[in-house]
Scaffold this motif. Structure first.
Motif, PDB file in Angstrom:
ATOM      1  N   GLU A  45       0.825  -1.131   0.048  1.00  0.00           N
ATOM      2  CA  GLU A  45       0.024   0.099  -0.056  1.00  0.00           C
ATOM      3  C   GLU A  45       0.867   1.340   0.007  1.00  0.00           C
ATOM      4  O   GLU A  45       1.214   1.918   1.062  1.00  0.00           O
ATOM      5  N   TRP A  46       1.486   1.411  -1.283  1.00  0.00           N
ATOM      6  CA  TRP A  46       2.399   2.696  -1.247  1.00  0.00           C
ATOM      7  C   TRP A  46       1.777   4.021  -1.091  1.00  0.00           C
ATOM      8  O   TRP A  46       0.534   4.071  -1.813  1.00  0.00           O
ATOM      9  N   LYS A  70       2.691  -4.999  15.129  1.00  0.00           N
ATOM     10  CA  LYS A  70       1.351  -4.147  15.635  1.00  0.00           C
ATOM     11  C   LYS A  70       1.401  -2.905  15.036  1.00  0.00           C
ATOM     12  O   LYS A  70       2.015  -2.537  14.113  1.00  0.00           O
ATOM     13  N   PRO A  71       0.073  -2.349  15.194  1.00  0.00           N
ATOM     14  CA  PRO A  71       0.086  -0.961  14.586  1.00  0.00           C
ATOM     15  C   PRO A  71       0.955   0.227  15.226  1.00  0.00           C
ATOM     16  O   PRO A  71       0.444   1.454  15.359  1.00  0.00           O
ATOM     17  N   PRO A  85      -0.591  -4.388   8.812  1.00  0.00           N
ATOM     18  CA  PRO A  85      -0.114  -5.715   9.014  1.00  0.00           C
ATOM     19  C   PRO A  85       0.882  -6.546   7.924  1.00  0.00           C
ATOM     20  O   PRO A  85       0.645  -5.963   6.758  1.00  0.00           O
ATOM     21  N   TRP A  86       1.778  -7.111   8.543  1.00  0.00           N
ATOM     22  CA  TRP A  86       2.491  -7.756   7.414  1.00  0.00           C
ATOM     23  C   TRP A  86       1.802  -8.576   6.216  1.00  0.00           C
ATOM     24  O   TRP A  86       1.084  -8.995   6.504  1.00  0.00           O
ATOM     25  N   CYS A 108       8.811  -2.545   9.503  1.00  0.00           N
ATOM     26  CA  CYS A 108       9.639  -2.458   8.144  1.00  0.00           C
ATOM     27  C   CYS A 108       9.151  -1.138   7.583  1.00  0.00           C
ATOM     28  O   CYS A 108       8.076  -0.959   7.274  1.00  0.00           O
ATOM     29  N   LEU A 109       9.841  -0.241   7.369  1.00  0.00           N
ATOM     30  CA  LEU A 109       9.713   1.042   6.489  1.00  0.00           C
ATOM     31  C   LEU A 109      10.101   0.594   5.042  1.00  0.00           C
ATOM     32  O   LEU A 109      11.349   0.284   4.736  1.00  0.00           O
TER      33      LEU A 109
END
Length: 202
Positions: A45-46, A70-71, A85-86, A108-109
């Motif tokens: 979701e870019w 987690k959020p 979520p992953w 992860c960013l």
């Protein structure tokens, strides 16, 4: 491919002092790296990144996404993101990076650079949300790009090329003493996806 991987010294510290940067070379063969690049380009979701500078909101061409266990909230450049979520592929890649490095990550960013005309200015990842002196695993997919470090005091520079499917790890006091950037290059027309695995303190 195997021969090339064998000659990379994963324990080599690319910084002369005040931090640790290890380059692991390619974790994936061409086919697998291509597969992950394709999946991430289509499934993540870019969003265009946002920053607030001198009270003014800036929208970047570069796109980003933030995922985690987690959020988690993550604040940088005066904006806050909440982790999604992953995805299946992100979890697969995370597991491989963790096995390779012996580190664990909970977030992860991701950055999407559409071409060499998009990059990142000098900065360090020293946000208070992050584990202090913790490892950041940076996986590159797509176009090969130059990556550079600059010491905050001495201005010494270290430059390297990050390959398709390769892993770079920054840890210890690297963020305290060094800046890093992704320089622009008009010659590069292909996209690059960069996954930066991190540990958020919560």
């Amino acid at each position: 491919m195997k021969l090339f991987e064998d000659i990379i010294d994963k324990s080599r510290n690319w910084l002369p002092k005040d931090g640790t940067v290890n380059y692991y070379g390619k974790l994936f063969n061409q086919e697998k790296a291509d597969y992950y690049l394709k999946r991430l380009l289509s499934d993540i979701e870019w969003r265009n990144d946002e920053a607030v500078l001198f009270g003014k909101k800036i929208i970047t061409k570069r796109k980003v996404a933030w995922y985690g266990d987690k959020p988690f909230e993550y604040t940088y450049s005066n904006t806050t993101k909440h982790a999604l979520p992953w995805t299946k592929e992100l979890l697969e890649i995370k597991k491989i990076v963790e096995i390779e490095t012996g580190e664990t990550f909970n977030s992860c960013l991701l950055n999407l650079y559409h071409s060499g005309e998009e990059g990142m200015a000098w900065h360090s990842d020293g946000e208070t949300d992050l584990k202090k002196d913790g490892a950041i695993g940076s996986l590159s997919l797509g176009a090969e790009r130059k990556f550079a470090f600059k010491h905050k005091t001495t201005k010494e520079k270290v430059e390297m090329i990050l390959e398709h499917g390769s892993l770079l790890v920054m840890k210890d006091t690297t963020q305290t003493h060094w800046l890093h950037r992704l320089p622009l290059s008009k010659k590069i027309k292909m996209p690059r996806v960069n996954l930066t695995f991190r540990t958020i303190i919560h």
